[in-house]
Design a protein around this motif. Structure first.
Motif, mmCIF file in Angstrom:
data_model
loop_
_atom_site.group_PDB
_atom_site.id
_atom_site.type_symbol
_atom_site.label_atom_id
_atom_site.label_comp_id
_atom_site.label_asym_id
_atom_site.label_seq_id
_atom_site.Cartn_x
_atom_site.Cartn_y
_atom_site.Cartn_z
ATOM 1 N N VAL A 17 0.848 -1.192 0.000
ATOM 2 C CA VAL A 17 0.000 0.000 0.000
ATOM 3 C C VAL A 17 0.883 1.240 0.000
ATOM 4 N N SER A 18 1.944 1.213 0.812
ATOM 5 C CA SER A 18 2.797 2.380 0.959
ATOM 6 C C SER A 18 4.198 1.960 1.394
ATOM 7 N N TYR A 19 5.205 2.582 0.783
ATOM 8 C CA TYR A 19 6.604 2.373 1.167
ATOM 9 C C TYR A 19 7.264 3.733 1.266
ATOM 10 N N THR A 20 7.638 4.116 2.482
ATOM 11 C CA THR A 20 8.325 5.386 2.706
ATOM 12 C C THR A 20 9.607 5.144 3.484
ATOM 13 N N GLU A 21 10.525 6.082 3.358
ATOM 14 C CA GLU A 21 11.756 6.073 4.143
ATOM 15 C C GLU A 21 11.896 7.422 4.823
ATOM 16 N N THR A 22 12.333 7.383 6.075
ATOM 17 C CA THR A 22 12.580 8.609 6.830
ATOM 18 C C THR A 22 14.046 8.645 7.218
ATOM 19 N N LYS A 29 10.382 12.707 4.998
ATOM 20 C CA LYS A 29 10.213 11.340 4.491
ATOM 21 C C LYS A 29 10.163 11.378 2.975
ATOM 22 N N ARG A 30 10.543 10.246 2.388
ATOM 23 C CA ARG A 30 10.588 10.166 0.932
ATOM 24 C C ARG A 30 9.990 8.843 0.467
ATOM 25 N N PHE A 31 9.680 8.795 -0.815
ATOM 26 C CA PHE A 31 9.091 7.617 -1.446
ATOM 27 C C PHE A 31 10.121 7.072 -2.441
ATOM 28 N N PRO A 32 10.983 6.138 -2.032
ATOM 29 C CA PRO A 32 12.089 5.716 -2.891
ATOM 30 C C PRO A 32 11.668 5.045 -4.200
ATOM 31 N N LEU A 33 10.492 4.464 -4.240
ATOM 32 C CA LEU A 33 9.989 3.846 -5.472
ATOM 33 C C LEU A 33 8.747 4.569 -5.983
ATOM 34 N N THR A 129 8.069 -1.890 10.022
ATOM 35 C CA THR A 129 9.135 -0.902 9.945
ATOM 36 C C THR A 129 10.461 -1.629 10.104
ATOM 37 N N THR A 130 11.522 -1.006 9.611
ATOM 38 C CA THR A 130 12.838 -1.576 9.862
ATOM 39 C C THR A 130 13.181 -1.297 11.329
ATOM 40 N N ALA A 131 13.816 -2.266 11.983
ATOM 41 C CA ALA A 131 14.178 -2.103 13.389
ATOM 42 C C ALA A 131 15.390 -1.191 13.537
ATOM 43 N N ASP A 132 16.262 -1.219 12.540
ATOM 44 C CA ASP A 132 17.492 -0.425 12.573
ATOM 45 C C ASP A 132 17.617 0.348 11.267
ATOM 46 N N PRO A 133 18.319 1.481 11.304
ATOM 47 C CA PRO A 133 18.529 2.237 10.069
ATOM 48 C C PRO A 133 19.318 1.412 9.059
ATOM 49 N N THR A 134 19.050 1.681 7.784
ATOM 50 C CA THR A 134 19.764 1.048 6.684
ATOM 51 C C THR A 134 20.182 2.140 5.704
ATOM 52 N N LEU A 135 21.248 1.888 4.968
ATOM 53 C CA LEU A 135 21.739 2.870 4.007
ATOM 54 C C LEU A 135 20.919 2.796 2.726
ATOM 55 N N SER A 136 20.347 3.912 2.324
ATOM 56 C CA SER A 136 19.528 3.978 1.123
ATOM 57 C C SER A 136 19.658 5.364 0.499
ATOM 58 N N GLY A 137 20.083 5.411 -0.731
ATOM 59 C CA GLY A 137 20.209 6.689 -1.415
ATOM 60 C C GLY A 137 21.198 7.629 -0.748
ATOM 61 N N GLY A 138 22.222 7.082 -0.107
ATOM 62 C CA GLY A 138 23.253 7.892 0.530
ATOM 63 C C GLY A 138 22.936 8.351 1.938
ATOM 64 N N ALA A 139 21.817 7.907 2.500
ATOM 65 C CA ALA A 139 21.429 8.325 3.854
ATOM 66 C C ALA A 139 21.012 7.115 4.688
ATOM 67 N N VAL A 141 18.375 5.483 6.842
ATOM 68 C CA VAL A 141 16.931 5.678 6.874
ATOM 69 C C VAL A 141 16.246 4.572 7.661
ATOM 70 N N LEU A 142 15.038 4.878 8.093
ATOM 71 C CA LEU A 142 14.122 3.883 8.637
ATOM 72 C C LEU A 142 13.000 3.737 7.623
ATOM 73 N N ALA A 143 12.741 2.495 7.226
ATOM 74 C CA ALA A 143 11.701 2.234 6.235
ATOM 75 C C ALA A 143 10.382 1.917 6.925
ATOM 76 N N ASP A 144 9.303 2.309 6.297
ATOM 77 C CA ASP A 144 7.953 2.094 6.808
ATOM 78 C C ASP A 144 7.127 1.525 5.661
ATOM 79 N N LEU A 145 6.610 0.307 5.860
ATOM 80 C CA LEU A 145 5.857 -0.371 4.795
ATOM 81 C C LEU A 145 4.495 -0.792 5.309
ATOM 82 N N ILE A 146 3.472 -0.435 4.549
ATOM 83 C CA ILE A 146 2.106 -0.841 4.882
ATOM 84 C C ILE A 146 1.629 -1.769 3.778
#
Length: 155
Positions: A17-22, A29-33, A129-139, A141-146
């Motif tokens: 439904v939704s994939y965002t990264e903060t 927050k951004r929408f990587p896809l 949500t991701t439990a720990d930050p991950t590297l994405s697009g040079g930053a 981030v914490l991902a949030d997926l619904i």
């Protein structure tokens, strides 16, 4: 009535439904896809999972052959698709799970374990949500997926 375990509730196919990264640095927050990203995540009764996420408006390779894309086409598509699969484990007490990757589009994920926190699950909706930050697009981030439970496909 007995409450079903988290593992039992996860089994099946879910549609994105939704994939965002903060970014952890505080950026917006951004929408990587893209805001209309598509995806499916599947959890099987025997403990495997597979996730496929993609940007909606993808162009086919000019050659029409997926082995014969140009370097530019491969580079573009590499940033528009996420895919991985592996057994999953559930921590019922913590309401969390891990995805351990044996195959992945991004080679840096192979052999790694990524923890997910289940923010909510109600039979029709799954919020991870991701439990720990991950590297994405040079930053970092914490991902949030619904996810919405996928309706049965009829051939």
């Amino acid at each position: 009535m007995m409450t079903r375990s988290l593992r039992e509730q996860l089994i099946g196919a879910w549609r994105l439904v939704s994939y965002t990264e903060t970014p952890v640095g505080g950026s917006a927050k951004r929408f990587p896809l893209g805001e209309d990203a598509q995806g499916i995540i599947t959890y099987t009764p025997d403990g495997y999972m597979s996730a496929q996420l993609m940007k909606r408006a993808r162009r086919p390779f000019a050659s029409g052959d997926w082995y014969r894309g140009t370097p530019e086409e491969f580079a573009e598509e590499g940033g528009r698709y996420l895919a991985y699969s592996r057994p999953f484990d559930v921590d019922e007490q913590q309401q969390s799970l891990t995805h351990s990757m044996i195959v992945a589009l991004y080679p840096g994920w192979v052999g790694h374990v990524q923890a997910r926190v289940v923010k909510a699950i109600d039979g029709k909706r799954l919020h991870l949500t991701t439990a720990d930050p991950t590297l994405s697009g040079g930053a970092q981030v914490l991902a949030d997926l619904i996810w919405q439970r996928a309706e049965r496909c009829v051939a």
